[in-house]
Motif scaffolding. Sequence first.
Motif, mmCIF file in Angstrom:
data_model
loop_
_atom_site.group_PDB
_atom_site.id
_atom_site.type_symbol
_atom_site.label_atom_id
_atom_site.label_comp_id
_atom_site.label_asym_id
_atom_site.label_seq_id
_atom_site.Cartn_x
_atom_site.Cartn_y
_atom_site.Cartn_z
ATOM 1 N N ALA A 1 -2.043 -4.562 3.739
ATOM 2 C CA ALA A 1 -1.527 -4.396 2.377
ATOM 3 C C ALA A 1 -2.101 -3.154 1.711
ATOM 4 C CB ALA A 1 -1.846 -5.636 1.539
ATOM 5 N N SER A 2 -3.368 -2.863 1.963
ATOM 6 C CA SER A 2 -3.973 -1.671 1.373
ATOM 7 C C SER A 2 -3.349 -0.402 1.928
ATOM 8 C CB SER A 2 -5.487 -1.673 1.630
ATOM 9 O OG SER A 2 -6.108 -2.739 0.943
ATOM 10 N N LEU A 3 -3.057 -0.396 3.215
ATOM 11 C CA LEU A 3 -2.365 0.749 3.801
ATOM 12 C C LEU A 3 -0.975 0.908 3.190
ATOM 13 C CD1 LEU A 3 -3.375 0.223 7.544
ATOM 14 C CD2 LEU A 3 -4.217 2.005 6.018
ATOM 15 N N GLN A 4 -0.292 -0.207 2.974
ATOM 16 C CA GLN A 4 1.022 -0.149 2.342
ATOM 17 C C GLN A 4 0.925 0.383 0.911
ATOM 18 O OE1 GLN A 4 2.128 -4.398 3.729
ATOM 19 N NE2 GLN A 4 4.109 -3.396 3.411
ATOM 20 N N ALA A 5 -0.072 -0.076 0.158
ATOM 21 C CA ALA A 5 -0.240 0.399 -1.222
ATOM 22 C C ALA A 5 -0.488 1.902 -1.254
ATOM 23 C CB ALA A 5 -1.383 -0.358 -1.893
ATOM 24 N N ALA A 6 -1.267 2.404 -0.298
ATOM 25 C CA ALA A 6 -1.502 3.853 -0.221
ATOM 26 C C ALA A 6 -0.202 4.596 0.065
ATOM 27 C CB ALA A 6 -2.541 4.158 0.864
ATOM 28 N N GLU A 7 0.622 4.045 0.961
ATOM 29 C CA GLU A 7 1.912 4.669 1.258
ATOM 30 C C GLU A 7 2.806 4.691 0.024
ATOM 31 O OE1 GLU A 7 3.322 5.883 4.677
ATOM 32 O OE2 GLU A 7 1.216 6.323 4.248
ATOM 33 N N VAL A 8 2.836 3.585 -0.720
ATOM 34 C CA VAL A 8 3.640 3.535 -1.949
ATOM 35 C C VAL A 8 3.193 4.613 -2.924
ATOM 36 C CG1 VAL A 8 4.218 2.159 -3.988
ATOM 37 C CG2 VAL A 8 4.178 1.082 -1.730
ATOM 38 N N CYS A 9 1.885 4.743 -3.099
ATOM 39 C CA CYS A 9 1.344 5.753 -4.022
ATOM 40 C C CYS A 9 1.792 7.150 -3.606
ATOM 41 C CB CYS A 9 -0.177 5.647 -4.050
ATOM 42 S SG CYS A 9 -0.975 6.773 -5.234
ATOM 43 N N LYS A 10 1.702 7.461 -2.325
ATOM 44 C CA LYS A 10 2.095 8.788 -1.839
ATOM 45 C C LYS A 10 3.586 9.039 -2.048
ATOM 46 C CE LYS A 10 0.338 8.231 2.293
ATOM 47 N NZ LYS A 10 -0.025 8.531 3.698
ATOM 48 N N VAL A 11 4.390 8.029 -1.787
ATOM 49 C CA VAL A 11 5.839 8.199 -1.958
ATOM 50 C C VAL A 11 6.180 8.434 -3.429
ATOM 51 C CG1 VAL A 11 8.070 7.019 -1.809
ATOM 52 C CG2 VAL A 11 6.462 6.874 0.103
ATOM 53 N N LEU A 12 5.596 7.646 -4.318
ATOM 54 C CA LEU A 12 5.892 7.788 -5.742
ATOM 55 C C LEU A 12 5.483 9.148 -6.288
ATOM 56 C CD1 LEU A 12 4.812 4.279 -7.122
ATOM 57 C CD2 LEU A 12 7.146 5.103 -6.708
ATOM 58 N N LEU A 13 4.368 9.663 -5.777
ATOM 59 C CA LEU A 13 3.842 10.932 -6.288
ATOM 60 C C LEU A 13 4.294 12.143 -5.483
ATOM 61 C CD1 LEU A 13 0.175 9.863 -7.133
ATOM 62 C CD2 LEU A 13 2.174 9.927 -8.641
ATOM 63 N N GLY A 14 4.928 11.913 -4.332
ATOM 64 C CA GLY A 14 5.301 13.034 -3.476
ATOM 65 C C GLY A 14 4.095 13.773 -2.954
ATOM 66 N N ARG A 15 3.037 13.040 -2.680
ATOM 67 C CA ARG A 15 1.771 13.627 -2.236
ATOM 68 C C ARG A 15 1.460 13.201 -0.808
ATOM 69 N NH1 ARG A 15 -1.878 13.832 -6.704
ATOM 70 N NH2 ARG A 15 -3.575 14.182 -5.207
ATOM 71 N N GLY A 16 0.714 14.047 -0.079
ATOM 72 C CA GLY A 16 0.225 13.664 1.237
ATOM 73 C C GLY A 16 1.327 13.544 2.280
ATOM 74 N N SER B 1 14.809 0.215 -8.552
ATOM 75 C CA SER B 1 13.498 0.447 -7.941
ATOM 76 C C SER B 1 13.527 1.729 -7.120
ATOM 77 C CB SER B 1 13.102 -0.724 -7.048
ATOM 78 O OG SER B 1 12.896 -1.892 -7.809
ATOM 79 N N THR B 2 12.371 2.364 -7.022
ATOM 80 C CA THR B 2 12.232 3.586 -6.234
ATOM 81 C C THR B 2 11.746 3.284 -4.823
ATOM 82 O OG1 THR B 2 11.685 4.814 -8.241
ATOM 83 C CG2 THR B 2 11.105 5.855 -6.154
ATOM 84 N N VAL B 3 10.909 2.262 -4.712
ATOM 85 C CA VAL B 3 10.331 1.873 -3.430
ATOM 86 C C VAL B 3 10.452 0.363 -3.276
ATOM 87 C CG1 VAL B 3 8.245 1.846 -1.995
ATOM 88 C CG2 VAL B 3 8.677 3.782 -3.518
ATOM 89 N N ALA B 4 10.783 -0.082 -2.069
ATOM 90 C CA ALA B 4 10.791 -1.503 -1.721
ATOM 91 C C ALA B 4 9.672 -1.753 -0.721
ATOM 92 C CB ALA B 4 12.140 -1.908 -1.121
ATOM 93 N N VAL B 5 8.791 -2.699 -1.029
ATOM 94 C CA VAL B 5 7.655 -2.983 -0.164
ATOM 95 C C VAL B 5 7.910 -4.276 0.597
ATOM 96 C CG1 VAL B 5 5.152 -3.132 -0.014
ATOM 97 C CG2 VAL B 5 6.201 -1.917 -1.926
ATOM 98 N N ASP B 6 7.882 -4.179 1.907
ATOM 99 C CA ASP B 6 8.152 -5.305 2.795
ATOM 100 C C ASP B 6 6.890 -6.137 2.974
ATOM 101 O OD1 ASP B 6 8.756 -7.024 4.886
ATOM 102 O OD2 ASP B 6 8.806 -5.445 6.414
ATOM 103 N N ALA B 7 6.893 -7.340 2.374
ATOM 104 C CA ALA B 7 5.815 -8.301 2.582
ATOM 105 C C ALA B 7 6.414 -9.615 3.079
ATOM 106 C CB ALA B 7 5.026 -8.511 1.294
ATOM 107 N N LEU B 8 7.464 -9.497 3.870
ATOM 108 C CA LEU B 8 8.174 -10.646 4.411
ATOM 109 C C LEU B 8 7.490 -11.182 5.659
ATOM 110 C CD1 LEU B 8 11.711 -9.111 3.890
ATOM 111 C CD2 LEU B 8 10.916 -11.226 2.798
ATOM 112 N N ASP B 9 7.942 -12.350 6.118
ATOM 113 C CA ASP B 9 7.332 -12.953 7.302
ATOM 114 C C ASP B 9 8.354 -13.251 8.396
ATOM 115 O OD1 ASP B 9 8.729 -15.078 6.260
ATOM 116 O OD2 ASP B 9 7.022 -16.453 6.157
ATOM 117 N N ASN B 10 9.526 -12.607 8.306
ATOM 118 C CA ASN B 10 10.531 -12.838 9.339
ATOM 119 C C ASN B 10 11.319 -11.563 9.606
ATOM 120 O OD1 ASN B 10 13.406 -13.110 7.852
ATOM 121 N ND2 ASN B 10 11.802 -13.979 6.546
ATOM 122 N N ILE B 11 11.764 -11.434 10.826
ATOM 123 C CA ILE B 11 12.415 -10.204 11.267
ATOM 124 C C ILE B 11 13.775 -10.019 10.613
ATOM 125 C CG2 ILE B 11 13.361 -9.006 13.291
ATOM 126 C CD1 ILE B 11 11.122 -10.383 14.931
#
Length: 277
Positions: free
Chosen positions: A233-248, A158-168
């Motif tokens: 989650a939408s903010l996270q999805a936007a961050e994932v998109c930027k990281v994958l594309l190297g944009r923004g 994987s290129t990006v790991a998205v944290d959607a966990l519920d514990n520290i």
Amino acid sequence: MEDVCSFLAAQSRDGLLSQEALGQAVEQSGLSWARIERLALERNLLPARYQRNRNMLTLADQLRLAESRVAVIGCGGLGGYILEELGRLGVGRIVAIDPDVFEEHNLNRQLLATPALLGTPKVDVAKKRLREINPAVEVITHQKAFGRNNGMELLSESTVAVDALDNIEGRLELAEISSALGITMVHGAIAGWYGQVTTQFPGERTVQENYPQNGRGIEKELGNPSFTPAVIASLQAAEVCKVLLGRGTPLRGRTLIVDLLEMEFVETQSRDTPPTA
């Protein structure tokens, strides 16, 4: 292969390929939806499902998304929305990781939860949902808890790991393993009216600064309504998109704190802020 490409070219209208045309190509060729979609994009033909992307994403961007692999750790409140948005965006390979089944207390906020699916593994529902909304997305599921004992394997390729966990504890382990693998981590957390997002590149420690001690978050104390996970989650999805594309400009070295009660958005700076280019 040339026959398939010729068929796609003949079926295109204004550079767009309909879902019907793509389905015919899949049926006639025996190739997967994912392979057909990539063949189209490689030849500058855009699946019509992405036509509203094209004023902000180039064909090369869309192809890069199709060739990307993203791991989503947690398929509940945050994870359900993240999976949906990444699938609709066109991320080609999505790894869904979660040990749990749907329970009644999930129904108020988790996109994938319905009364008919109570007791069903969350990853199975996620896979079925993504197949329904975008058959070109390959979904790899793991019905297991993420941790130090299996994290390296689960995040492999994987290129990006998205944290959607519920514990520290889980977040800190994810941050550690992502860094060790050279993977960027997009962190999100929610509780009641509040949430936060940050993006941590390998070697950085913003998440560890935010959570200096292990333990459970305050989600159970403050609860969670339907809208907080959707926003974060939408903010996270936007961050994932930027990281994958190297944009923004990603939230690198910064944590965005969201207060939906007072409608305030505040940034905190990490002590480990990377130098700006």
